[in-house]
Write a protein that holds these residues in place. Structure first.
Motif, PDB file in Angstrom:
ATOM      1  N   VAL A   5       0.738  -1.135  -0.077  1.00  0.00           N
ATOM      2  CA  VAL A   5      -0.016   0.140  -0.137  1.00  0.00           C
ATOM      3  C   VAL A   5       0.926   1.292  -0.046  1.00  0.00           C
ATOM      4  N   VAL A   6       0.464   2.174  -0.869  1.00  0.00           N
ATOM      5  CA  VAL A   6       1.413   3.562  -0.553  1.00  0.00           C
ATOM      6  C   VAL A   6       0.137   4.659  -0.094  1.00  0.00           C
ATOM      7  N   GLU A   7       0.867   5.252   0.950  1.00  0.00           N
ATOM      8  CA  GLU A   7      -0.177   6.325   1.534  1.00  0.00           C
ATOM      9  C   GLU A   7       0.290   7.678   0.969  1.00  0.00           C
ATOM     10  N   ASN A   8      -0.570   8.281   0.020  1.00  0.00           N
ATOM     11  CA  ASN A   8      -0.024   9.473  -0.647  1.00  0.00           C
ATOM     12  C   ASN A   8      -0.861  10.633   0.250  1.00  0.00           C
ATOM     13  N   MET A   9      -0.344  11.729   0.025  1.00  0.00           N
ATOM     14  CA  MET A   9      -0.713  12.837   0.760  1.00  0.00           C
ATOM     15  C   MET A   9      -0.849  12.687   2.223  1.00  0.00           C
ATOM     16  N   ALA A  10       0.213  12.054   2.370  1.00  0.00           N
ATOM     17  CA  ALA A  10       0.690  11.662   4.214  1.00  0.00           C
ATOM     18  C   ALA A  10       0.702  12.824   4.887  1.00  0.00           C
ATOM     19  N   SER A  11       1.276  13.866   4.664  1.00  0.00           N
ATOM     20  CA  SER A  11       1.602  15.048   5.200  1.00  0.00           C
ATOM     21  C   SER A  11       1.858  16.161   4.266  1.00  0.00           C
ATOM     22  N   TYR A  12       2.060  17.409   5.055  1.00  0.00           N
ATOM     23  CA  TYR A  12       2.162  18.566   4.050  1.00  0.00           C
ATOM     24  C   TYR A  12       3.457  19.262   4.838  1.00  0.00           C
ATOM     25  N   VAL A  13       4.460  19.572   3.931  1.00  0.00           N
ATOM     26  CA  VAL A  13       5.630  20.288   4.303  1.00  0.00           C
ATOM     27  C   VAL A  13       5.583  21.753   4.272  1.00  0.00           C
ATOM     28  N   CYS A  14       5.481  22.660   5.234  1.00  0.00           N
ATOM     29  CA  CYS A  14       5.185  24.120   4.840  1.00  0.00           C
ATOM     30  C   CYS A  14       6.470  24.403   4.099  1.00  0.00           C
ATOM     31  N   GLN A  15       6.102  25.253   2.924  1.00  0.00           N
ATOM     32  CA  GLN A  15       7.230  25.786   2.272  1.00  0.00           C
ATOM     33  C   GLN A  15       7.812  26.908   2.806  1.00  0.00           C
ATOM     34  N   HIS A  16       7.194  27.470   3.828  1.00  0.00           N
ATOM     35  CA  HIS A  16       7.968  28.796   4.258  1.00  0.00           C
ATOM     36  C   HIS A  16       8.723  28.401   5.663  1.00  0.00           C
ATOM     37  N   CYS A  17       8.230  27.500   6.757  1.00  0.00           N
ATOM     38  CA  CYS A  17       9.007  27.133   7.789  1.00  0.00           C
ATOM     39  C   CYS A  17       9.662  25.686   7.819  1.00  0.00           C
ATOM     40  N   GLY A  18       9.152  24.958   6.837  1.00  0.00           N
ATOM     41  CA  GLY A  18       9.881  23.568   6.752  1.00  0.00           C
ATOM     42  C   GLY A  18       9.209  22.470   7.523  1.00  0.00           C
ATOM     43  N   LYS A  19       8.236  22.901   8.347  1.00  0.00           N
ATOM     44  CA  LYS A  19       7.615  22.013   9.399  1.00  0.00           C
ATOM     45  C   LYS A  19       6.520  21.028   8.678  1.00  0.00           C
ATOM     46  N   GLU A  20       6.444  19.869   9.084  1.00  0.00           N
ATOM     47  CA  GLU A  20       5.878  18.872   8.434  1.00  0.00           C
ATOM     48  C   GLU A  20       4.606  18.672   9.314  1.00  0.00           C
ATOM     49  N   GLU A  21       3.408  18.825   8.407  1.00  0.00           N
ATOM     50  CA  GLU A  21       1.961  18.692   9.078  1.00  0.00           C
ATOM     51  C   GLU A  21       1.051  17.749   8.411  1.00  0.00           C
ATOM     52  N   SER A  22       0.257  17.300   9.413  1.00  0.00           N
ATOM     53  CA  SER A  22      -0.575  16.321   8.687  1.00  0.00           C
ATOM     54  C   SER A  22      -1.882  17.214   8.026  1.00  0.00           C
ATOM     55  N   LEU A  23      -2.340  16.446   6.896  1.00  0.00           N
ATOM     56  CA  LEU A  23      -3.316  17.131   6.089  1.00  0.00           C
ATOM     57  C   LEU A  23      -4.545  16.562   6.547  1.00  0.00           C
ATOM     58  N   PHE A  24      -4.702  15.296   6.944  1.00  0.00           N
ATOM     59  CA  PHE A  24      -6.026  14.438   7.274  1.00  0.00           C
ATOM     60  C   PHE A  24      -5.839  14.408   8.905  1.00  0.00           C
TER      61      PHE A  24
END
Ligand SMILES: Nc1ncnc2c1ncn2[C@@H]1O[C@H](COP(=O)(O)OP(=O)(O)OP(=O)(O)O)[C@@H](O)[C@H]1O
Ligand SMILES: [Mg+2]
Length: 293
Positions: A213-232
């Protein structure tokens, strides 16, 4: 292939013979293909096509000869995502030469056969009701021709980008009974997990090996601060939800979406990004899966 309206008592069309001949051509064509992989998901819009494009590129970058089949006959997107929409197909006495990307991946798609950007696929039937009845059969027929009539040459991998829907995999297995494996794509939403579990069950019912299984859109990396956050906000991990090998978790990266729109190879252009690294790892795991067989 003629429609059933044209075939009272077969009407001399030798319909069985036509289908058998095409099926035989397909089997012959697949003799020179080492591994066939279907990219599937019961859920639409989760990134099957974008992942197929990038995994095909990643496998090519790893030194494999790779072909892609856009098995989404009605909503073909792979030619655009792989930058070959303007390719002119060359026909030979034994088949059609596939489009070839700048990096050397081969591709066939309905999109390359349609006359105009806004042209839908219309099946030749007497009424729309007839077309509706025969659509699935005609789609399978078109796919059979795609694979059988393309001059693939020798391939290490043939990736098939399926349209959304749990019921699509049986059609592919009908065409390729010894399908090498499936990659099941999901996103971390409960809605997606609910539907994608059915894809896992379907693959098991069909005895198709699940590569993972591939989990896509697993997180989002902020383009400004580089912090990885959940989208869901799903609580269940894909490991628990599907009880299958999880090949990778691909972050959402706006540059990947842009590359898909521009037809440029994201994994090559942004090789240092988190998503590219995760995609390259998925490609390696696919190779390892087949190496172990
Ligand atoms: N990890 C990602 N980061 C950024 N954009 C993504 C990512 N994955 C997919 N996308 C984008 O999301 C959109 C939907 O992806 P895609 O078309 O590949 O989904 P799909 O599952 O093939 O859809 P369908 O079910 O309609 O065939 C596309 O614009 C694609 O470029
Ligand atoms: Mg798609």
């Amino acid at each position: 292939m003629k429609s059933y309206k044209e075939l009272p008592n077969d009407a001399g069309s030798n319909i069985i013979g036509q289908v058998t001949a095409q099926a035989n051509r397909l089997q012959k064509r697949l003799v020179s293909v080492k591994h066939t992989v279907a990219i599937v998901s019961g859920k639409g819009g989760v990134g099957k096509s974008a992942l197929t494009a990038n995994l095909a590129t990643a496998l090519t970058l790893n030194g494999n000869t790779v072909g892609g089949v856009d098995a989404d006959i009605n909503g073909p997107t792979l030619a655009k995502m792989m930058g070959v929409r303007n390719a002119e197909l060359a026909y030979t006495p034994t088949g059609v030469n596939p489009a070839i990307t700048t990096l050397g991946t081969k591709l066939i798609s309905m999109d390359l056969l349609l006359a105009a950007d806004d042209a839908p696929v219309l099946w030749n039937a007497h009424t729309q009701k007839d077309a509706f009845t025969w659509r699935s059969t005609m789609e399978v027929g078109a796919l059979r021709e795609f694979i059988a009539d393309t001059e693939w040459g020798t391939l290490d991998y043939l990736l098939l980008d399926l349209p959304p829907g749990t019921d699509r995999l049986p059609n592919v297995v009908e065409l390729i009974p010894n399908l090498g494996g499936v990659i099941i794509v999901t996103i971390p939403s409960e809605v997606s997990q609910l539907i994608v579990k059915k894809s896992v069950t379907m693959a098991q019912l069909l005895n198709v090996p699940i590569i993972g299984v591939v989990e896509n859109m697993a997180s989002y990396v902020c383009q400004h601060c580089g912090k990885e956050e959940s989208l869901f906000s799903t609580e269940e991990s894909p490991e628990t939800a599907f009880q299958q090998v999880v090949l990778g978790k691909i972050p959402f990266d706006p540059r990947l979406a842009r590359c898909s729109d521009n037809g440029t190879p994201y994994v090559a252009e942004y090789s240092d990004s988190l998503a590219s690294k995760a995609l390259m790892q998925v490609a390696q795991k696919i190779q390892r899966f087949f190496d172990k067989l």
